[in-house]
Design a protein around this motif. Structure first.
Motif, PDB file in Angstrom:
ATOM      1  N   LEU A 137      12.769 136.419  10.150  1.00 19.41           N
ATOM      2  CA  LEU A 137      13.638 137.566  10.402  1.00 19.41           C
ATOM      3  C   LEU A 137      13.831 137.751  11.897  1.00 19.41           C
ATOM      4  CD1 LEU A 137      11.761 140.153   8.153  1.00 19.41           C
ATOM      5  CD2 LEU A 137      13.821 138.914   7.538  1.00 19.41           C
ATOM      6  N   ALA A 138      15.044 138.103  12.262  1.00 21.29           N
ATOM      7  CA  ALA A 138      15.323 138.609  13.602  1.00 21.29           C
ATOM      8  C   ALA A 138      15.855 140.017  13.372  1.00 21.29           C
ATOM      9  CB  ALA A 138      16.337 137.753  14.329  1.00 21.29           C
ATOM     10  N   VAL A 139      14.997 140.994  13.601  1.00 16.40           N
ATOM     11  CA  VAL A 139      15.388 142.391  13.430  1.00 16.40           C
ATOM     12  C   VAL A 139      16.099 142.794  14.716  1.00 16.40           C
ATOM     13  CG1 VAL A 139      14.578 144.726  12.952  1.00 16.40           C
ATOM     14  CG2 VAL A 139      13.380 142.771  11.954  1.00 16.40           C
ATOM     15  N   LEU A 140      17.348 143.248  14.571  1.00 11.37           N
ATOM     16  CA  LEU A 140      18.188 143.463  15.748  1.00 11.37           C
ATOM     17  C   LEU A 140      18.507 144.919  16.040  1.00 11.37           C
ATOM     18  CD1 LEU A 140      20.575 140.455  15.173  1.00 11.37           C
ATOM     19  CD2 LEU A 140      18.527 140.577  16.585  1.00 11.37           C
ATOM     20  N   GLY A 141      18.183 145.816  15.129  1.00 14.04           N
ATOM     21  CA  GLY A 141      18.443 147.224  15.394  1.00 14.04           C
ATOM     22  C   GLY A 141      18.110 148.107  14.206  1.00 14.04           C
ATOM     23  N   TYR A 142      18.229 149.381  14.461  1.00 10.41           N
ATOM     24  CA  TYR A 142      17.876 150.437  13.515  1.00 10.41           C
ATOM     25  C   TYR A 142      19.158 151.110  13.050  1.00 10.41           C
ATOM     26  CZ  TYR A 142      15.136 154.540  11.952  1.00 10.41           C
ATOM     27  OH  TYR A 142      14.521 155.532  11.226  1.00 10.41           O
ATOM     28  N   ILE A 143      19.283 151.319  11.747  1.00  9.50           N
ATOM     29  CA  ILE A 143      20.467 151.986  11.216  1.00  9.50           C
ATOM     30  C   ILE A 143      20.219 153.477  11.005  1.00  9.50           C
ATOM     31  CG2 ILE A 143      22.080 152.134   9.269  1.00  9.50           C
ATOM     32  CD1 ILE A 143      21.756 149.093   8.914  1.00  9.50           C
ATOM     33  N   ARG A 144      19.131 153.799  10.275  1.00  8.77           N
ATOM     34  CA  ARG A 144      18.880 155.215   9.961  1.00  8.77           C
ATOM     35  C   ARG A 144      17.455 155.393   9.467  1.00  8.77           C
ATOM     36  NH1 ARG A 144      18.549 155.901   4.515  1.00  8.77           N
ATOM     37  NH2 ARG A 144      19.463 154.262   3.226  1.00  8.77           N
ATOM     38  N   PRO A 145      16.974 156.645   9.448  1.00 11.43           N
ATOM     39  CA  PRO A 145      15.653 156.902   8.882  1.00 11.43           C
ATOM     40  C   PRO A 145      15.691 156.853   7.354  1.00 11.43           C
ATOM     41  CG  PRO A 145      16.626 158.934   9.717  1.00 11.43           C
ATOM     42  CD  PRO A 145      17.574 157.819  10.061  1.00 11.43           C
ATOM     43  N   GLU A 146      14.508 156.778   6.738  1.00 12.87           N
ATOM     44  CA  GLU A 146      14.418 156.848   5.279  1.00 12.87           C
ATOM     45  C   GLU A 146      14.947 158.189   4.804  1.00 12.87           C
ATOM     46  OE1 GLU A 146      10.917 154.894   3.058  1.00 12.87           O
ATOM     47  OE2 GLU A 146      10.072 155.954   4.771  1.00 12.87           O
ATOM     48  N   SER A 147      15.500 158.196   3.600  1.00 12.76           N
ATOM     49  CA  SER A 147      16.032 159.426   3.009  1.00 12.76           C
ATOM     50  C   SER A 147      15.672 159.473   1.540  1.00 12.76           C
ATOM     51  CB  SER A 147      17.560 159.465   3.112  1.00 12.76           C
ATOM     52  OG  SER A 147      17.984 159.391   4.438  1.00 12.76           O
TER      53      SER A 147
END
Length: 186
Positions: A137-147
């Motif tokens: 995996l190449a994690v490239l960014g954050y979208i949103r918190p858990e909901s």
């Protein structure tokens, strides 16, 4: 768009069995990886939520046999005990490229998990199951918190939105370059 620290975060792991809800209940299959592999990475500790990036599956295809493990209250809220069987067939060229992904890291509030999980949805239709395979995996960014969500349909709608956000971000030239890095070579 350019990457901001701490991204990219590179992770090498293997695919394990999860709850089995991604494919069966949501119609959005996931490749689960040991959450400790993510916790040992440079992803900010305690930052649960939805991430985007690229991934690559390699090794051999594999199947899974599930045995539910009841939680203390009699409900199944922990991942089942799983037995992975290798099919001895190498992951094919059509399934072994660098592909877009969306990853959920956390407790899955909608399901009330008692343990954290790391679930990767690879934006690709695989020809076979690949339990036990290697995953990079190449994690490239954050979208949103858990909901939490009011219904399965609302959860599915949000996941589909997350997938579209990831596709849009991954299509940007600066981000796209990560898919061509040396990291992906086996």
């Amino acid at each position: 768009m350019s990457l901001e620290a701490p991204y990219p975060v590179y992770i090498a792991s293997h695919v394990i069995g999860g709850f089995g809800r991604g494919s069966s209940e949501l119609g959005i299959p996931t490749a689960n990886i040991p959450s400790e592999d993510l916790l040992a990475s440079a992803i900010p500790h305690g930052k649960t939520g939805i991430y985007f990036g690229f991934c690559k599956i390699s090794g051999t295809y594999g199947t899974l046999t599930r045995r539910d493990t009841p939680a203390d209250d009699g409900e199944t809220k922990r991942p089942p005990e799983n037995e992975i069987t290798s099919l001895e067939a190498p992951i094919g060229e059509e399934d072994g490229g660098v592909l877009p992904m969306v990853m959920s890291l956390g407790w899955n509030p909608f399901y009330g998990n008692s343990e954290p999980s790391a679930e990767v949805h690879v934006v690709h239709k695989f020809s076979q199951q690949f339990y036990g395979a290697r995953i990079k995996l190449a994690v490239l960014g954050y979208i949103r918190p858990e909901s939490n969500f009011v219904s399965v349909e609302a959860l599915i709608d949000e996941i589909m939105h997350d997938i579209q956000v990831a596709k849009d971000k991954l299509a940007q030239p600066e981000i796209k370059k990560v898919a061509e890095e040396e990291f992906w070579k086996d």
